[in-house]
Design an enzyme around this catalytic site. Structure first.
Site, short mmCIF file in Angstrom:
data_model
loop_
_atom_site.label_atom_id
_atom_site.label_comp_id
_atom_site.label_asym_id
_atom_site.label_seq_id
_atom_site.Cartn_x
_atom_site.Cartn_y
_atom_site.Cartn_z
N LYS A 170 17.59 3.66 -42.22
CA LYS A 170 16.14 3.95 -42.28
C LYS A 170 15.65 3.27 -43.55
CE LYS A 170 13.12 5.97 -43.92
NZ LYS A 170 12.03 5.29 -44.66
N GLU A 245 22.39 7.10 -54.96
CA GLU A 245 22.11 6.13 -56.04
C GLU A 245 20.68 6.41 -56.46
OE1 GLU A 245 24.18 4.04 -57.36
OE2 GLU A 245 25.80 4.08 -55.89
N CYS A 279 16.34 -0.07 -60.85
CA CYS A 279 16.85 1.23 -61.31
C CYS A 279 17.78 1.07 -62.51
CB CYS A 279 17.56 1.94 -60.18
SG CYS A 279 18.67 0.87 -59.30
N GLU A 369 11.88 7.68 -65.95
CA GLU A 369 11.90 6.35 -65.35
C GLU A 369 10.48 5.94 -64.98
OE1 GLU A 369 13.71 5.84 -61.39
OE2 GLU A 369 14.88 4.30 -62.37
P1 NAD Z 1 11.89 7.34 -52.63
O1 NAD Z 1 12.94 8.31 -53.01
O2 NAD Z 1 10.51 7.85 -52.43
O3 NAD Z 1 12.26 6.59 -51.27
C1 NAD Z 1 13.53 6.08 -51.00
C2 NAD Z 1 13.80 6.20 -49.52
O4 NAD Z 1 13.83 7.59 -49.17
C3 NAD Z 1 12.75 5.56 -48.62
O5 NAD Z 1 13.36 4.98 -47.49
C4 NAD Z 1 11.91 6.74 -48.19
O6 NAD Z 1 11.27 6.56 -46.96
C5 NAD Z 1 12.95 7.83 -48.09
N1 NAD Z 1 12.42 9.19 -48.21
C6 NAD Z 1 11.33 9.63 -48.90
N2 NAD Z 1 11.17 10.95 -48.73
C7 NAD Z 1 12.16 11.37 -47.91
C8 NAD Z 1 12.54 12.62 -47.37
N3 NAD Z 1 11.85 13.74 -47.63
N4 NAD Z 1 13.64 12.70 -46.59
C9 NAD Z 1 14.35 11.60 -46.31
N5 NAD Z 1 14.05 10.37 -46.78
C10 NAD Z 1 12.97 10.25 -47.57
O7 NAD Z 1 11.98 6.24 -53.74
P2 NAD Z 1 11.15 4.89 -53.85
O8 NAD Z 1 9.84 5.20 -54.44
O9 NAD Z 1 11.19 4.19 -52.53
O10 NAD Z 1 12.08 4.05 -54.85
C11 NAD Z 1 11.96 4.14 -56.23
C12 NAD Z 1 13.02 5.03 -56.83
O11 NAD Z 1 14.33 4.70 -56.33
C13 NAD Z 1 13.14 4.92 -58.31
O12 NAD Z 1 13.15 6.18 -58.90
C14 NAD Z 1 14.48 4.20 -58.55
O13 NAD Z 1 15.14 4.45 -59.71
C15 NAD Z 1 15.27 4.61 -57.41
N6 NAD Z 1 16.29 3.60 -57.12
C16 NAD Z 1 17.59 3.81 -57.46
C17 NAD Z 1 18.53 2.83 -57.22
C18 NAD Z 1 19.98 3.00 -57.55
O14 NAD Z 1 20.78 2.20 -57.12
N7 NAD Z 1 20.37 4.01 -58.28
C19 NAD Z 1 18.16 1.65 -56.64
C20 NAD Z 1 16.83 1.47 -56.31
C21 NAD Z 1 15.91 2.44 -56.56
#
Ligand code: NAD
Length: 462
Positions: A170, A245, A279, A369
């Site tokens: 997804k 992650e 990240c 962050e």
């Molecule tokens: P997010 O958590 O909002 O979304 C990530 C994914 O989760 C998306 O596919 C989203 O649709 C899904 N999602 C959102 N709400 C959900 C729910 N209730 N249930 C299931 N899935 C859900 O994050 P974002 O805004 O897309 O990305 C930015 C964040 O991700 C930053 O905080 C960053 O640090 C983190 N990040 C971490 C890494 C890592 O490797 N550690 C890598 C990239 C990004």
């Protein structure tokens, strides 16, 4: 504007169960460039069923054959390199050069690394009077973010397929187009029907359905700590395996003997790349108080060079969030020395490369962050102070140490509570395990450590 239909389920593009769509916006000009279907619980269910049905066959496929399919997938990605780069630039806004080298280049390297690992990994071992089999965990649900949209899909899918698992992805709602491109490459690589499935959709709908689905054995999530914590709790409550992650606030520690100009220049580039939406970015630069003013001057000059060369942020919400943090930095008494909340662009979700000096460890911009092109420069008194500051957040994903002497940098890195440290600049290694200490996550991606996440052991005693 292109309206895309269908979800890639069981080896074919099938009509979505519901009528809703997600608009994909180019963040550089704010135009809608495409729509994709917004998946529902029914789509996720169909995808998980397909993955489960395909599992026995794929798990029993000899590793050499799985390796051959992954090698074909890598070749397919190589053939589509420009298309991948152009797609990521259109939906994420990253400059084309970065899209080519990183957003297309890294997934190609990682897929290649798993083609090799699948062929060479010891899926059986002997210990005493036992044989240990390393078997696939089962059906993997992968939920990915938008910031490195293809890399994050590949960093989960390639090791899962190498291990003999089947997958439902997804992808993030902002960047579904490169995910669809990947599904086409999977299809062309001859990976059997049902082994890889793609459901585009909203996080709280399709993502949540995947996390809650009883047919998923392992949930691998990359994204924000808030969402990771929530869906991690759901999945572990169902005794699924979970890999998370999450966020970071990594420290770039410049020890007094380091090449200051190089350390500052590389450090600024690290934060500004991908408009700060990384990240593992070194968003806190730690400098000895005797070199502090010089480092700030160097950082301002380096940020100025970036000027127009960075792309926009992914969407309007992210831009507002980043601007909010910049305003908070000013309000809490940090000194804005480059950039700021305003953008020179009329269209697009841009934020200027921003540098804060006189940042103290307890300030919000030193703890949380930001996920934008914002660097905080902090002052330390001695090495113990630097270590306290470096380890003084809830995160522990990455970091850097610069020193005149490599051994001194390594000694400092050993004491850092973080999953990866680059020594005097380092270089990206697709085989090195990547993942977080503390609240940056659970589990590791990439290389052999990434492969073992998707394996479980069975021991036979003789
Ligand atoms: P997010 O958590 O909002 O979304 C990530 C994914 O989760 C998306 O596919 C989203 O649709 C899904 N999602 C959102 N709400 C959900 C729910 N209730 N249930 C299931 N899935 C859900 O994050 P974002 O805004 O897309 O990305 C930015 C964040 O991700 C930053 O905080 C960053 O640090 C983190 N990040 C971490 C890494 C890592 O490797 N550690 C890598 C990239 C990004």
């Amino acid at each position: 504007m292109k309206a895309h239909d269908g979800m890639y389920i069981d080896g074919a593009w099938r009509p979505a169960a519901g009528p809703d769509v997600i608009e994909v916006v180019n963040p550089a000009d704010e135009r809608v460039i495409a729509t994709v279907p917004a998946g529902t619980v029914e789509d996720v269910d169909a995808a998980v069923r397909a993955a489960r049905a395909a599992l026995p066959g794929w798990a029993a496929t000899p590793p050499a054959e799985r390796a051959a399919r992954l090698a074909a997938l890598r070749d397919g990605l190589v053939a589509r390199r420009n298309e991948i780069a152009e797609t990521v630039t259109a939906e994420l806004g990253s400059p084309l050069k970065l899209s080519q080298t990183v957003h297309a280049g890294v997934p190609i390297a990682v897929t290649g690394s798993y083609a090799e690992l699948a062929a060479t990994y010891a899926f059986e071992e002997r210990t005493g009077n036992s044989i240990v089999f390393h078997e696939p965990v089962g059906v993997v649900g992968a939920i990915t973010p938008w910031n490195y949209p293809l890399h994050q899909i590949v960093a989960k899918t390639a090791p899962a397929l190498a291990a003999g698992c089947t997958v439902v992805v997804k992808p993030a709602e902002d960047t579904p187009l490169v995910a669809r491109l990947f599904a086409r490459a999977v299809h062309e690589a001859g990976i059997p029907a049902g082994v890889f499935n793609l459901v585009t959709g909203l996080g709280p709908v399709a993502g949540q359905a995947l996390a809650e689905h009883p047919g998923v054995d392992l949930l691998s999530f990359t994204g924000s700590t808030a969402v990771g914590r929530r869906i991690g709790a759901i999945a572990t409550g169902m005794v699924k395996k979970v890999a998370l992650e999450l966020g970071g606030k990594s420290a770039n520690v410049i020890l007094p003997g380091a090449d200051l100009a190089r350390a500052v220049n590389v450090g600024v580039a690290n934060v500004m790349s991908n408009s700060g939406q990384t990240c593992s970015a070194w968003t806190r630069m730690l400098v000895h108080r005797d070199q502090y003013d010089e480092a700030v001057e160097l950082a301002v000059a380096a940020a100025a060079k970036y000027g127009d060369r960075i792309g926009p942020l992914v969407n309007a919400g992210q831009r507002e969030r980043v601007r909010g943090y910049i305003e908070k930095g000013v309000a809490e008494g940090a000194r804005l020395v480059a950039g700021g909340p305003d953008s020179p662009h009329e269209r697009g979700y841009h934020v200027s490369p921003t540098v804060f000096a006189d940042v103290t460890p307890e300030m919000t911009i030193a703890q949380e962050e930001i996920f934008g092109p914002v660097l905080s420069v902090l002052r330390y008194a001695d090495e113990e102070d630097a270590l306290r500051i470096a380890n003084g957040t809830v995160y522990g994903l990455a970091g850097a140490v610069w020193a005149g002497d490599e051994a001194e940098a390594v000694a400092f890195a050993r004491r850092m509570e973080t999953g990866q440290v680059d020594i005097n600049g380092g270089r990206f290694n697709p085989l090195a395990p990547f993942g977080g200490y503390k609240q940056s996550g659970v589990g590791r991606e990439l290389g052999a450590h990434g492969l073992t996440e998707y394996l479980q052991t069975k021991s036979l005693q003789f």
